[in-house]
Design a protein around this motif. Sequence first.
Motif, short mmCIF file in Angstrom:
data_model
loop_
_atom_site.label_atom_id
_atom_site.label_comp_id
_atom_site.label_asym_id
_atom_site.label_seq_id
_atom_site.Cartn_x
_atom_site.Cartn_y
_atom_site.Cartn_z
N ALA A 1 -59.04 -49.52 -12.51
CA ALA A 1 -57.74 -49.14 -13.05
C ALA A 1 -56.95 -48.23 -12.12
O ALA A 1 -55.72 -48.34 -12.02
N VAL A 2 -57.64 -47.31 -11.44
CA VAL A 2 -56.95 -46.27 -10.66
C VAL A 2 -57.69 -46.04 -9.34
O VAL A 2 -58.92 -45.88 -9.32
N ASP A 3 -56.94 -46.01 -8.26
CA ASP A 3 -57.49 -45.66 -6.94
C ASP A 3 -56.84 -44.36 -6.49
O ASP A 3 -55.72 -44.35 -5.97
N TRP A 4 -57.55 -43.25 -6.67
CA TRP A 4 -57.00 -41.95 -6.32
C TRP A 4 -56.92 -41.75 -4.82
O TRP A 4 -56.21 -40.84 -4.35
N THR A 5 -57.64 -42.56 -4.05
CA THR A 5 -57.62 -42.38 -2.60
C THR A 5 -56.27 -42.78 -1.98
O THR A 5 -56.01 -42.46 -0.83
N PRO B 1 -67.75 -39.67 3.44
CA PRO B 1 -67.49 -40.89 2.67
C PRO B 1 -68.28 -40.96 1.37
O PRO B 1 -67.98 -41.80 0.51
N GLU B 2 -69.29 -40.11 1.20
CA GLU B 2 -70.08 -40.15 -0.03
C GLU B 2 -69.40 -39.43 -1.19
O GLU B 2 -69.92 -39.46 -2.32
N ALA B 3 -68.27 -38.80 -0.96
CA ALA B 3 -67.56 -38.08 -2.03
C ALA B 3 -66.95 -39.10 -2.98
O ALA B 3 -65.88 -39.63 -2.73
N SER B 4 -67.61 -39.34 -4.07
CA SER B 4 -67.25 -40.42 -4.99
C SER B 4 -66.24 -40.02 -6.04
O SER B 4 -65.75 -40.88 -6.79
N HIS B 5 -65.90 -38.72 -6.13
CA HIS B 5 -65.03 -38.24 -7.20
C HIS B 5 -63.97 -37.29 -6.64
O HIS B 5 -64.08 -36.78 -5.52
N GLU C 1 -66.56 -43.16 -16.85
CA GLU C 1 -67.21 -41.86 -17.06
C GLU C 1 -66.39 -40.77 -16.36
O GLU C 1 -66.12 -40.85 -15.16
N VAL C 2 -65.99 -39.78 -17.12
CA VAL C 2 -65.25 -38.65 -16.55
C VAL C 2 -65.95 -37.35 -16.95
O VAL C 2 -66.68 -37.31 -17.95
N PHE C 3 -65.70 -36.32 -16.18
CA PHE C 3 -66.32 -35.02 -16.43
C PHE C 3 -65.25 -33.96 -16.60
O PHE C 3 -64.17 -34.04 -16.03
N VAL C 4 -65.58 -32.95 -17.39
CA VAL C 4 -64.78 -31.72 -17.47
C VAL C 4 -65.72 -30.59 -17.08
O VAL C 4 -66.75 -30.38 -17.73
N CYS C 5 -65.38 -29.87 -16.03
CA CYS C 5 -66.28 -28.85 -15.47
C CYS C 5 -65.63 -27.47 -15.55
O CYS C 5 -64.40 -27.34 -15.49
N SER C 6 -66.47 -26.45 -15.68
CA SER C 6 -65.99 -25.08 -15.88
C SER C 6 -66.68 -24.13 -14.91
O SER C 6 -67.85 -24.31 -14.57
N LEU D 1 -60.74 -31.33 -14.38
CA LEU D 1 -61.10 -32.71 -14.65
C LEU D 1 -61.73 -33.29 -13.40
O LEU D 1 -61.22 -33.10 -12.29
N VAL D 2 -62.83 -34.02 -13.56
CA VAL D 2 -63.49 -34.67 -12.42
C VAL D 2 -63.52 -36.16 -12.71
O VAL D 2 -64.17 -36.61 -13.66
N LEU D 3 -62.81 -36.94 -11.88
CA LEU D 3 -62.60 -38.36 -12.12
C LEU D 3 -63.12 -39.18 -10.95
O LEU D 3 -63.12 -38.71 -9.81
N PRO D 4 -63.56 -40.41 -11.21
CA PRO D 4 -64.00 -41.27 -10.10
C PRO D 4 -62.85 -41.48 -9.11
O PRO D 4 -61.71 -41.69 -9.50
N ALA D 5 -63.18 -41.45 -7.84
CA ALA D 5 -62.15 -41.64 -6.82
C ALA D 5 -61.53 -43.02 -6.91
O ALA D 5 -60.32 -43.19 -6.71
N VAL D 6 -62.35 -44.01 -7.24
CA VAL D 6 -61.86 -45.39 -7.31
C VAL D 6 -62.46 -46.09 -8.53
O VAL D 6 -63.68 -46.06 -8.71
#
Length: 223
Positions: free
Chosen positions: A65-69, A82-86, A45-50, A57-62
């Motif tokens: 497939a991808v670990d942005w952290t 630590p609750e910042a999930s995206h 699930e991804v978001f596009v916010c304005s 683009l708002v993407l899951p942090a982990v």
Amino acid sequence: MRIVRNGVLLVLAVPALAAGAYLLAAAVLSRLAVNDQPAAREGVEVFVCSNGIHTDLVLPAVTEAVDWTIDLPGGNFPGAGPEASHRSFGWGDRAFYLETRQWSDLRPATALSALFGRGPSVMHVYALHRPAGSPDCGVLVLDEGQYGALAAFVRRSFRRDGAGKVMPLPGSGYGTTDLFYEAVGHYSPVETCNEWTGKALRAAGVTVGAWTPFEGGVMRWLR
């Protein structure tokens, strides 16, 4: 005097015609669908916010497939917790982003520099909670291949050092939950912040307009 008058009218008319052609192209091409594919039923699930002008683009942090952290650790965003999930990603002109924190800060030189694409770009990253239910966001579900393509596009947008690491600009954030990073490319009337979002979505195979220089051209496909 007639020649002078006609010359002045021509000088005034050319920018107006160019602006009209630009707006017409944006209106037509932002409605011309690319990647006419059905949405995935399961996946990431991804978001596009304005904010009404600019899209992120708002993407899951982990994810699996991808670990942005790895590139964007929580320590870069001490106020997020630590609750910042995206992570949200917004690309744009460096001077405009960093020197125009409020519209009252806008200077003609900054606007002209961004308009003609002369300056470097940055990536603006926030650590935040999942924005589900926000009226400012549209939501998409991407399959593994689509999300991988989207993430690869975003990763390529960061400028990296010789070791392959992203390049943060210390102290550049608006607060303690965001930070700016060096990015590749130059902002211009063609390559706008919203067209960057559109390119990311097209890279993922998401149905969106062929050219999306304005916020509305992106969000019309997501709301």
